[in-house]
Design a protein around this motif. Structure first.
Motif, PDB file in Angstrom:
ATOM      1  N   UNK A 155       8.594  -0.460  -5.181  1.00 46.39           N
ATOM      2  CA  UNK A 155       8.144   0.559  -6.114  1.00 46.39           C
ATOM      3  C   UNK A 155       8.857   0.467  -7.449  1.00 46.39           C
ATOM      4  N   UNK A 156      10.183   0.348  -7.420  1.00 50.40           N
ATOM      5  CA  UNK A 156      10.950   0.228  -8.658  1.00 50.40           C
ATOM      6  C   UNK A 156      10.597  -1.083  -9.362  1.00 50.40           C
ATOM      7  N   UNK A 157      10.439  -2.147  -8.589  1.00 53.02           N
ATOM      8  CA  UNK A 157      10.078  -3.448  -9.154  1.00 53.02           C
ATOM      9  C   UNK A 157       8.753  -3.367  -9.908  1.00 53.02           C
ATOM     10  N   UNK A 190       0.829  -1.206   0.000  1.00 54.51           N
ATOM     11  CA  UNK A 190       0.000   0.000   0.000  1.00 54.51           C
ATOM     12  C   UNK A 190       0.861   1.253   0.000  1.00 54.51           C
ATOM     13  N   UNK A 191       1.875   1.296   0.877  1.00 55.50           N
ATOM     14  CA  UNK A 191       2.757   2.457   0.938  1.00 55.50           C
ATOM     15  C   UNK A 191       3.574   2.589  -0.345  1.00 55.50           C
ATOM     16  N   UNK A 192       3.998   1.460  -0.903  1.00 55.14           N
ATOM     17  CA  UNK A 192       4.749   1.501  -2.151  1.00 55.14           C
ATOM     18  C   UNK A 192       3.892   2.030  -3.293  1.00 55.14           C
ATOM     19  N   UNK A 193       2.649   1.610  -3.331  1.00 54.10           N
ATOM     20  CA  UNK A 193       1.749   2.106  -4.368  1.00 54.10           C
ATOM     21  C   UNK A 193       1.553   3.615  -4.258  1.00 54.10           C
ATOM     22  N   UNK A 194       1.477   4.107  -3.020  1.00 62.56           N
ATOM     23  CA  UNK A 194       1.393   5.548  -2.826  1.00 62.56           C
ATOM     24  C   UNK A 194       2.660   6.232  -3.326  1.00 62.56           C
ATOM     25  N   UNK A 195       3.803   5.615  -3.079  1.00 61.66           N
ATOM     26  CA  UNK A 195       5.098   6.214  -3.407  1.00 61.66           C
ATOM     27  C   UNK A 195       5.402   6.204  -4.900  1.00 61.66           C
ATOM     28  N   UNK A 196       4.734   5.362  -5.649  1.00 64.01           N
ATOM     29  CA  UNK A 196       5.002   5.297  -7.086  1.00 64.01           C
ATOM     30  C   UNK A 196       4.426   6.489  -7.852  1.00 64.01           C
ATOM     31  N   UNK A 197       3.610   7.319  -7.152  1.00 62.25           N
ATOM     32  CA  UNK A 197       3.067   8.546  -7.736  1.00 62.25           C
ATOM     33  C   UNK A 197       2.271   8.275  -9.014  1.00 62.25           C
ATOM     34  N   UNK A 198       1.806   7.059  -9.155  1.00 64.13           N
ATOM     35  CA  UNK A 198       1.113   6.593 -10.360  1.00 64.13           C
ATOM     36  C   UNK A 198       1.931   6.851 -11.619  1.00 64.13           C
ATOM     37  N   UNK A 236      12.168   9.472  -8.588  1.00 64.44           N
ATOM     38  CA  UNK A 236      11.054  10.077  -7.859  1.00 64.44           C
ATOM     39  C   UNK A 236      10.347   9.058  -6.978  1.00 64.44           C
ATOM     40  N   UNK A 237      10.145   7.865  -7.515  1.00 67.21           N
ATOM     41  CA  UNK A 237       9.480   6.818  -6.736  1.00 67.21           C
ATOM     42  C   UNK A 237      10.299   6.441  -5.505  1.00 67.21           C
ATOM     43  N   UNK A 238      11.608   6.319  -5.680  1.00 65.70           N
ATOM     44  CA  UNK A 238      12.476   5.921  -4.569  1.00 65.70           C
ATOM     45  C   UNK A 238      12.460   6.966  -3.465  1.00 65.70           C
ATOM     46  N   UNK A 248      14.640  -2.024   7.274  1.00 60.92           N
ATOM     47  CA  UNK A 248      14.349  -3.009   6.233  1.00 60.92           C
ATOM     48  C   UNK A 248      12.987  -2.738   5.598  1.00 60.92           C
ATOM     49  N   UNK A 249      12.027  -2.322   6.400  1.00 66.76           N
ATOM     50  CA  UNK A 249      10.692  -2.035   5.893  1.00 66.76           C
ATOM     51  C   UNK A 249      10.726  -0.850   4.926  1.00 66.76           C
ATOM     52  N   UNK A 250      11.447   0.203   5.286  1.00 67.35           N
ATOM     53  CA  UNK A 250      11.550   1.387   4.422  1.00 67.35           C
ATOM     54  C   UNK A 250      12.194   1.028   3.082  1.00 67.35           C
ATOM     55  N   UNK A 251      13.290   0.283   3.126  1.00 69.89           N
ATOM     56  CA  UNK A 251      13.977  -0.113   1.892  1.00 69.89           C
ATOM     57  C   UNK A 251      13.104  -1.043   1.050  1.00 69.89           C
ATOM     58  N   UNK A 252      12.316  -1.899   1.722  1.00 68.33           N
ATOM     59  CA  UNK A 252      11.428  -2.807   0.989  1.00 68.33           C
ATOM     60  C   UNK A 252      10.358  -2.027   0.226  1.00 68.33           C
ATOM     61  N   UNK A 253       9.814  -0.990   0.851  1.00 69.42           N
ATOM     62  CA  UNK A 253       8.820  -0.152   0.173  1.00 69.42           C
ATOM     63  C   UNK A 253       9.423   0.484  -1.077  1.00 69.42           C
ATOM     64  N   UNK A 254      10.654   0.995  -0.965  1.00 69.90           N
ATOM     65  CA  UNK A 254      11.319   1.632  -2.100  1.00 69.90           C
ATOM     66  C   UNK A 254      11.630   0.631  -3.207  1.00 69.90           C
ATOM     67  N   UNK A 255      12.148  -0.544  -2.820  1.00 67.22           N
ATOM     68  CA  UNK A 255      12.504  -1.559  -3.822  1.00 67.22           C
ATOM     69  C   UNK A 255      11.263  -2.075  -4.540  1.00 67.22           C
TER      70      UNK A 255
END
Length: 447
Positions: A163-165, A85-93, A119-121, A154-161
């Motif tokens: 997003x790029x994935x 959910x947080x990663x989806x928010x961070x991807x900025x669509x 930007x996503x990261x 680890x949680x923060x880095x997982x959200x960022x990774x």
């Protein structure tokens, strides 16, 4: 005798669009022409990706239900669904922006991909860091994430990774490398299952979360080598013209599209988070499995929307024809699939255990049926994205989210997770009815 390819200046990725081969052409020739159509190969590859990913997903969660306790599955699903959910928010669509602008960006493609990743990261670091600060206030079930520094990092880095994935799939699709999407995600799904089994004894409390994310990190390297060392140079060598809109136009498109996306997330991927906060992690463990299987068809439908955006952006005069094609194929595929999921829901969930079959069948059935009105909404939104009518996208997603979340919150107390499924189906039916007149006007357009 086959028909020669007919060039279309704006075809996705600058590759000539191909018309259908003559009826008398050899089967292999006709099949090749069919797959090389801008819309066809992309749809088939993305559909294959979702089918394989769904099968591997079923195997993953069935093993998780057998190898981990219900409490551990609940905590694992809460961590994974919150991360996603947080990663989806961070991807900025940016998936939508990449699908809309990357096919015709010409020499600016590499820069656009790099900006999207960056930007996503950065957004992921800010969003996930902020969430960890407020998590203890949101729910005791999620507060443990912030109490252990190593787990929090680890949680923060997982959200960022993640997003790029996720953005990688849109990049591959827009660069006409869609065939690599099922390859990438199949390898990821298999690696995730192997890690789940290996960690069951040594790391039972966090095995689900760790297996989910170690596989993502491993997958990032080869895919981006493919993008930057093969796909982008191949298109660059063609020396095709291309451009990006002005920064103001691009920023407005991304901003408004993102607002609509936020509303969509609140009414879809935020549902497991809402269930966790209201009913607890154990209840979410049961809900999540039914929700995950039920929305597997919706993932295919979303890929249909991505393919429509990519094809329509490269050849906008054919947008109406592409939209009609998407709806015909979509209903032909999703109607029997939804009926099959509805009929087989208890049997399918029995693989996860008796408790999941008893409590999750209604959830699976309701979300499976919802894909039919959802397809109408997805095609309409994709057409609006091609036409840059992002204000309409915001209105559609806001209406859907408001209906689903409000109805879910009202019905959850009395009907539990089943109430969430009723709310979701009701919301999709209402919004599909709202957009249908405008969609019909587009479909009647000659192309």
């Amino acid at each position: 005798m086959s028909v020669r390819p007919t060039e279309t200046a704006g075809a996705p990725g600058g590759v000539p669009a191909l018309r259908t081969a003559a009826p008398g052409a050899p089967l292999v020739t006709r099949l090749r022409r069919h797959l090389l159509e801008p819309l066809n190969g992309s749809v088939y590859a993305l559909t294959l990706n979702t089918v394989v990913s769904s099968v591997l997903g079923i195997a993953y969660w069935a093993l998780a239900a057998r190898l981990y306790s219900p409490r551990e599955v609940g905590v694992g699903t809460a961590m994974v669904s919150t991360m996603m959910f947080l990663s989806n928010l961070s991807q900025l669509n940016l998936n939508g922006a990449l699908a809309r602008f990357l096919p015709a960006a010409g020499p600016h493609r590499g820069r656009l991909v790099g900006y999207a990743y960056g930007l996503s990261y950065l957004a992921a670091l800010l969003v996930s860091g902020g969430f960890l600060l407020i998590a203890p206030l949101v729910s005791d079930e999620l507060g443990f994430l912030a109490r252990t520094p190593l787990l929090a990092a680890a949680f923060v880095l997982a959200v960022a990774a993640w997003g790029v994935f996720t953005l990688q799939d849109s990049v591959l699709t827009a660069l006409r490398g869609t065939i690599w999407v099922p390859v990438e995600n199949t390898a990821y799904g298999i690696a995730k299952i192997l890690l789940l089994v290996l960690l069951a004894g040594s790391l039972p409390g966090l095995g689900i979360f760790v297996s989910w994310n170690v596989a993502v990190v491993v997958a990032l390297v080869p895919v981006n080598i493919l993008v930057f060392r093969r796909l982008l140079p191949r298109l660059r060598a063609l020396r095709q013209p291309g451009s990006l809109p002005g920064r103001g136009v691009l920023a407005r498109f991304v901003a408004l599209d993102y607002v609509g996306y936020l509303f969509m997330q609140a009414g879809t991927n935020a549902l497991p988070v809402i269930v966790t906060a209201r009913l607890g992690a154990e209840a979410n463990g049961v809900f999540y499995v039914g929700w995950l299987l039920g929305t597997s068809l919706e993932l295919v439908a979303l890929h249909f929307g991505t393919s429509l955006t990519v094809a329509g952006s490269g050849d906008e005069p054919r947008l109406a024809a592409y939209a009609r094609q998407m709806l015909r194929r979509g209903f032909a595929l999703f109607t029997p699939a939804a009926v099959l999921l509805y009929a087989c829901a208890p049997l399918l969930l029995a693989f996860f255990g008796t408790r999941y079959a008893e409590a999750g069948s209604s959830v699976l059935r309701l979300f499976a049926i919802a894909v039919l009105p959802k397809l109408v909404v997805i095609v309409y939104v994709a057409a609006c994205r091609v036409q840059r009518r992002v204000g309409r996208i915001v209105a559609v997603q806001a209406s859907s989210s408001a209906l689903v979340v409000s109805l879910a919150w009202l019905t959850m107390g009395e009907f539990g997770a089943t109430g969430v499924g009723v709310a979701y189906l009701t919301g999709q039916l209402a919004v599909a009815a709202m957009v249908l007149p405008s969609l019909l006007r587009l479909l009647r357009t000659a192309s």
